[in-house]
Enzyme design. Sequence first.
Site, mmCIF file in Angstrom:
data_model
loop_
_atom_site.group_PDB
_atom_site.id
_atom_site.type_symbol
_atom_site.label_atom_id
_atom_site.label_comp_id
_atom_site.label_asym_id
_atom_site.label_seq_id
_atom_site.Cartn_x
_atom_site.Cartn_y
_atom_site.Cartn_z
ATOM 1 N N GLY A 10 32.433 -21.360 -107.538
ATOM 2 C CA GLY A 10 33.408 -22.016 -108.383
ATOM 3 C C GLY A 10 33.184 -21.817 -109.874
ATOM 4 N NE ARG A 62 23.759 -30.546 -102.332
ATOM 5 C CZ ARG A 62 24.786 -31.370 -102.233
ATOM 6 N NH1 ARG A 62 24.651 -32.658 -102.477
ATOM 7 N NH2 ARG A 62 25.975 -30.905 -101.907
ATOM 8 C CB VAL A 64 21.390 -33.069 -110.343
ATOM 9 C CG1 VAL A 64 21.395 -31.660 -110.902
ATOM 10 C CG2 VAL A 64 22.701 -33.387 -109.632
ATOM 11 C CG ASN A 119 29.672 -26.652 -112.687
ATOM 12 O OD1 ASN A 119 30.838 -26.809 -113.011
ATOM 13 N ND2 ASN A 119 29.336 -26.161 -111.488
ATOM 14 C CB SER A 170 37.324 -35.008 -114.601
ATOM 15 O OG SER A 170 38.660 -35.259 -114.202
ATOM 16 C CE1 TYR A 228 34.588 -34.933 -109.625
ATOM 17 C CE2 TYR A 228 36.568 -35.504 -110.860
ATOM 18 C CZ TYR A 228 35.520 -34.635 -110.603
ATOM 19 O OH TYR A 228 35.403 -33.468 -111.324
ATOM 20 C CE LYS A 280 32.797 -35.015 -113.023
ATOM 21 N NZ LYS A 280 31.660 -34.123 -113.353
ATOM 22 C CG ASP A 299 35.092 -24.177 -102.050
ATOM 23 O OD1 ASP A 299 36.076 -23.411 -101.917
ATOM 24 O OD2 ASP A 299 33.935 -23.827 -101.805
#
Length: 298
Positions: free
Chosen positions: A31, A52, A79, A105, A157, A215, A219, A253
Amino acid sequence: MDLSSSKEATPPPEAWWTGETVAVVTGANRGIGHALAARLAEQGLDVVLTARDGARGEAAAAALRARGLRSVRFRRLDVSDPASVAAFASWLRDELGGLDILVNNAAVSFNEINTNSVEHAETVLRTNFYGAKMLIEALLPLFRRSAANSRILNISSQLGLLNKVRDPSLRSMLLDEASLTEGKIERMASRFLAEVKDGTWSAPGRGWPAVWTDYAVSKLALNAYSRVLAARLARGGDRVAVNCFCPGFTRTDMTGGRGTRTAEEAGRVAAGLALLPPGQLPTGKFFKWCTPQLYSKL
């Protein structure tokens, strides 16, 4: 492909960076992260690609090296795992002597377009907010501060912008830059997770963002922490810039392959922000999708 015949990517003549400038990009096995790592490597930086999943990360780095980008190396990093973050920081110190650029990211979301589940809220916040924060704090001592070139770019975002918050008291708290603290931000995140656990997060008056709520909250917290961190470092005279970037609706994705731009387009703009000349580099800012022409030289 015979890499011995490949031309090593080198910095352009006008670059402020060199081939020894170290850029770490998390969640870069695919991505936007992968496209961003590729663009930085094309510009001649020493790029550490992290992921990861060890096998996928190594394959992603190998694919870039096969394109002649031999300055790309892989190092496993989760992370959300304190032990993994500590091990990565130790490796970075011992192997490369520090870093100059960190692009956070790595992120997860379990929602699909037109869905809004908070079933995995703890995992989402642990990766997108707490994980990014933990990595930043672990790596801050390792930034090379010999010039005003150290920078952190958090891929974020606009779902986490303050105009998505419907609770007036929460919005007021986040808007009060003078008294906003990391503790208050973490208490906000903890409150959200507690309400998810007891099922009250969507009750009238709660005021959390309405779209991709877990999400968006992750953010929201990351954006707020970035502002607080930027101010903290600036007050202390620390020359590490901290900014956020929203790439917008990108075909990855996470979006099920839907979006208005490609990961390569988003990665190119993100790289442009990560490589802004020192004299043009702000701190504590949130960048929404920027006109790619602004970074046509990168």
